[in-house]
Design a protein around this motif. Structure first.
Motif, PDB file in Angstrom:
ATOM      1  N   ASN A   1       0.839  -1.204   0.000  1.00 19.27           N
ATOM      2  CA  ASN A   1       0.000   0.000   0.000  1.00 19.27           C
ATOM      3  C   ASN A   1       0.872   1.251   0.000  1.00 19.27           C
ATOM      4  O   ASN A   1       2.099   1.182   0.080  1.00 19.27           O
ATOM      5  CB  ASN A   1      -0.957  -0.004   1.197  1.00 19.27           C
ATOM      6  N   GLU A   2       0.240   2.409  -0.071  1.00 20.62           N
ATOM      7  CA  GLU A   2       0.963   3.675  -0.170  1.00 20.62           C
ATOM      8  C   GLU A   2       1.836   3.937   1.059  1.00 20.62           C
ATOM      9  O   GLU A   2       2.926   4.494   0.955  1.00 20.62           O
ATOM     10  CB  GLU A   2      -0.012   4.825  -0.373  1.00 20.62           C
ATOM     11  N   THR A   3       1.349   3.524   2.217  1.00 24.23           N
ATOM     12  CA  THR A   3       2.126   3.746   3.442  1.00 24.23           C
ATOM     13  C   THR A   3       3.454   3.008   3.374  1.00 24.23           C
ATOM     14  O   THR A   3       4.513   3.573   3.679  1.00 24.23           O
ATOM     15  CB  THR A   3       1.330   3.271   4.672  1.00 24.23           C
ATOM     16  N   VAL A   4       3.407   1.743   2.945  1.00 25.70           N
ATOM     17  CA  VAL A   4       4.631   0.950   2.842  1.00 25.70           C
ATOM     18  C   VAL A   4       5.548   1.518   1.763  1.00 25.70           C
ATOM     19  O   VAL A   4       6.770   1.640   1.951  1.00 25.70           O
ATOM     20  CB  VAL A   4       4.294  -0.526   2.544  1.00 25.70           C
ATOM     21  N   LEU A   5       4.971   1.874   0.621  1.00 27.87           N
ATOM     22  CA  LEU A   5       5.784   2.409  -0.483  1.00 27.87           C
ATOM     23  C   LEU A   5       6.505   3.694  -0.080  1.00 27.87           C
ATOM     24  O   LEU A   5       7.681   3.890  -0.410  1.00 27.87           O
ATOM     25  CB  LEU A   5       4.895   2.661  -1.701  1.00 27.87           C
ATOM     26  N   ASN A   6       5.815   4.579   0.626  1.00 25.65           N
ATOM     27  CA  ASN A   6       6.439   5.833   1.048  1.00 25.65           C
ATOM     28  C   ASN A   6       7.561   5.594   2.058  1.00 25.65           C
ATOM     29  O   ASN A   6       8.558   6.326   2.083  1.00 25.65           O
ATOM     30  CB  ASN A   6       5.388   6.768   1.656  1.00 25.65           C
ATOM     31  N   LYS A   7       7.395   4.570   2.891  1.00 26.52           N
ATOM     32  CA  LYS A   7       8.417   4.278   3.895  1.00 26.52           C
ATOM     33  C   LYS A   7       9.667   3.668   3.275  1.00 26.52           C
ATOM     34  O   LYS A   7      10.797   3.957   3.688  1.00 26.52           O
ATOM     35  CB  LYS A   7       7.846   3.338   4.963  1.00 26.52           C
ATOM     36  N   ILE A   8       9.491   2.803   2.248  1.00 28.97           N
ATOM     37  CA  ILE A   8      10.661   2.120   1.673  1.00 28.97           C
ATOM     38  C   ILE A   8      11.299   2.897   0.525  1.00 28.97           C
ATOM     39  O   ILE A   8      12.425   2.581   0.123  1.00 28.97           O
ATOM     40  CB  ILE A   8      10.287   0.704   1.193  1.00 28.97           C
ATOM     41  N   ALA A   9      10.600   3.916   0.001  1.00 30.01           N
ATOM     42  CA  ALA A   9      11.100   4.649  -1.171  1.00 30.01           C
ATOM     43  C   ALA A   9      12.536   5.159  -1.008  1.00 30.01           C
ATOM     44  O   ALA A   9      13.355   5.001  -1.927  1.00 30.01           O
ATOM     45  CB  ALA A   9      10.154   5.801  -1.502  1.00 30.01           C
ATOM     46  N   PRO A  10      12.903   5.765   0.146  1.00 29.09           N
ATOM     47  CA  PRO A  10      14.284   6.281   0.261  1.00 29.09           C
ATOM     48  C   PRO A  10      15.344   5.181   0.260  1.00 29.09           C
ATOM     49  O   PRO A  10      16.530   5.469   0.071  1.00 29.09           O
ATOM     50  CB  PRO A  10      14.276   7.020   1.604  1.00 29.09           C
ATOM     51  N   TYR A  11      14.928   3.934   0.439  1.00 25.71           N
ATOM     52  CA  TYR A  11      15.897   2.830   0.554  1.00 25.71           C
ATOM     53  C   TYR A  11      16.007   2.011  -0.727  1.00 25.71           C
ATOM     54  O   TYR A  11      16.685   0.981  -0.738  1.00 25.71           O
ATOM     55  CB  TYR A  11      15.492   1.921   1.727  1.00 25.71           C
ATOM     56  N   LEU A  12      15.334   2.436  -1.798  1.00 23.42           N
ATOM     57  CA  LEU A  12      15.345   1.673  -3.047  1.00 23.42           C
ATOM     58  C   LEU A  12      16.120   2.390  -4.133  1.00 23.42           C
ATOM     59  O   LEU A  12      16.000   3.599  -4.307  1.00 23.42           O
ATOM     60  CB  LEU A  12      13.914   1.419  -3.507  1.00 23.42           C
ATOM     61  N   SER A  13      16.899   1.604  -4.855  1.00 27.69           N
ATOM     62  CA  SER A  13      17.596   2.110  -6.059  1.00 27.69           C
ATOM     63  C   SER A  13      17.059   1.345  -7.262  1.00 27.69           C
ATOM     64  O   SER A  13      16.939   0.112  -7.219  1.00 27.69           O
ATOM     65  CB  SER A  13      19.106   1.889  -5.913  1.00 27.69           C
ATOM     66  N   PHE A  14      16.706   2.076  -8.334  1.00 28.80           N
ATOM     67  CA  PHE A  14      16.122   1.449  -9.514  1.00 28.80           C
ATOM     68  C   PHE A  14      17.113   1.331 -10.658  1.00 28.80           C
ATOM     69  O   PHE A  14      16.725   1.070 -11.791  1.00 28.80           O
ATOM     70  CB  PHE A  14      14.888   2.242  -9.951  1.00 28.80           C
ATOM     71  N   ALA A  15      18.393   1.495 -10.331  1.00 30.82           N
ATOM     72  CA  ALA A  15      19.431   1.351 -11.378  1.00 30.82           C
ATOM     73  C   ALA A  15      19.451  -0.084 -11.880  1.00 30.82           C
ATOM     74  O   ALA A  15      19.256  -1.042 -11.116  1.00 30.82           O
ATOM     75  CB  ALA A  15      20.788   1.733 -10.812  1.00 30.82           C
ATOM     76  N   THR A  16      19.650  -0.253 -13.158  1.00 35.36           N
ATOM     77  CA  THR A  16      19.647  -1.600 -13.768  1.00 35.36           C
ATOM     78  C   THR A  16      21.041  -2.173 -13.906  1.00 35.36           C
ATOM     79  O   THR A  16      21.209  -3.345 -14.216  1.00 35.36           O
ATOM     80  CB  THR A  16      18.971  -1.557 -15.152  1.00 35.36           C
ATOM     81  N   ASN A  17      22.057  -1.367 -13.759  1.00 36.76           N
ATOM     82  CA  ASN A  17      23.439  -1.844 -13.893  1.00 36.76           C
ATOM     83  C   ASN A  17      23.958  -2.373 -12.566  1.00 36.76           C
ATOM     84  O   ASN A  17      23.671  -1.846 -11.542  1.00 36.76           O
ATOM     85  CB  ASN A  17      24.347  -0.706 -14.381  1.00 36.76           C
TER      86      ASN A  17
END
Length: 302
Positions: free
Chosen positions: A286-302
């Protein structure tokens, strides 16, 4: 007269036949139990199984009775007074065995140790009296033997001045070691260790409010800390969401096992995530979880 006697004691043939039949019936009735037992063996009852059921019932009843009175027994043990041995002691970090030697109960010792685990210290004799489980009679008995080194009092005075120091350097939550954290008012060794452990699980703090997520830090403790700490979000360690394995994700406190598995399975089916929006189709995020984990995710593919 002889004829009358003879008539009285003589039987006709019909009467004799009746007597014979009656005698045969008497014999059959007398022999009936023997004959019945010969054709129908007597039923043998197994008393062993019945006794087992009785014993099981009694044991169950005794266990319920013990469980019913267990809280009372526990309180009796915890509140039981011990014969005390008086000696000079410093109440700070005093061992459980020494508290027992002094005559304190298990419940009183438990309260003192909980106080210390939250960063509490005894700076003067009267501080021991403030522990709610210490009775007035206990304090009066122990007070002459309490010895707290003077340097502890100096430490306390310095600690009291910390919140008012205008030029005190703030502590960086993402780089501070345990000694630096313990320098904060209200933070003892136990809290310092918990903060560092939680920081390692997160990958770093991205905002001060996350301190409230550390076990034991309530609103009062947080208010003491909020103006004495800083957070550098750039120090946060990010997880590469497009290459992360289950083991990479499982230590993070914001995700459940089901959510971690869903992230990996969705990536396998639909390819790499380009941004946070790529995670939104996953129903259990849900949005609450996504907002909490967003700063800890990197979407780089390399």
């Amino acid at each position: 007269m002889n004829k009358n006697v003879k008539d009285a004691f003589s039987f006709s043939k019909k009467e004799l036949n009746g007597l014979l039949v009656f005698a045969v019936l008497l014999v059959l009735v007398a022999l009936a139990p023997v004959i019945y037992s010969f054709f129908v063996p007597p039923q043998v009852y197994d008393h062993v199984a019945f006794e087992k059921e009785i014993n099981a019932f009694m044991a169950s009843a005794q266990k319920k009775e013990t469980r019913k009175f267990r809280p009372f027994l526990r309180d009796e043990v915890e509140n039981r007074e011990l014969s005390g041995e008086l000696f000079s002691f410093n109440p700070n970090n005093l061992s459980v065995s020494d508290w027992q030697r002094l005559g304190l109960t298990a419940k009183q010792i438990k309260v003192i140790k909980n106080f210390e685990s939250k960063g509490g210290r005894f700076y003067k004799k009267e501080d021991l009296r403030k522990i709610y489980s210490i009775r007035a009679s206990d304090y009066e008995r122990l007070e002459p033997f309490i010895t707290i080194p003077e340097k502890k009092d100096a430490y306390k005075e310095a600690a009291y001045k910390k919140p008012d120091m205008k030029f005190a350097m703030p502590v960086d939550l993402n780089s501070a070691d345990s000694a630096q954290l313990e320098s904060l008012n209200g933070i003892g060794p136990a809290f310092a260790i918990r903060i560092i452990k939680y920081r390692n699980r997160l990958g770093g703090f991205c905002r001060k409010e996350q301190l409230r997520e550390v076990y034991g830090i309530d609103s009062l403790v947080y208010q003491k800390l909020v103006n004495r700490v800083v957070v550098r979000p750039e120090a946060v360690k990010q997880i590469s969401i497009n290459t992360a394995t289950f083991d990479d994700l499982r230590k993070h406190p914001y995700l459940t096992y089901k959510q971690m598995n869903a992230i990996i399975q969705y990536r396998k089916q639909h390819g790499n995530y380009k941004d946070l929006d790529g995670l939104r189709p996953i129903a259990i995020l849900n949005e609450t979880v996504l907002n909490k984990i967003a700063p800890y995710l990197s979407f780089a593919t390399n």
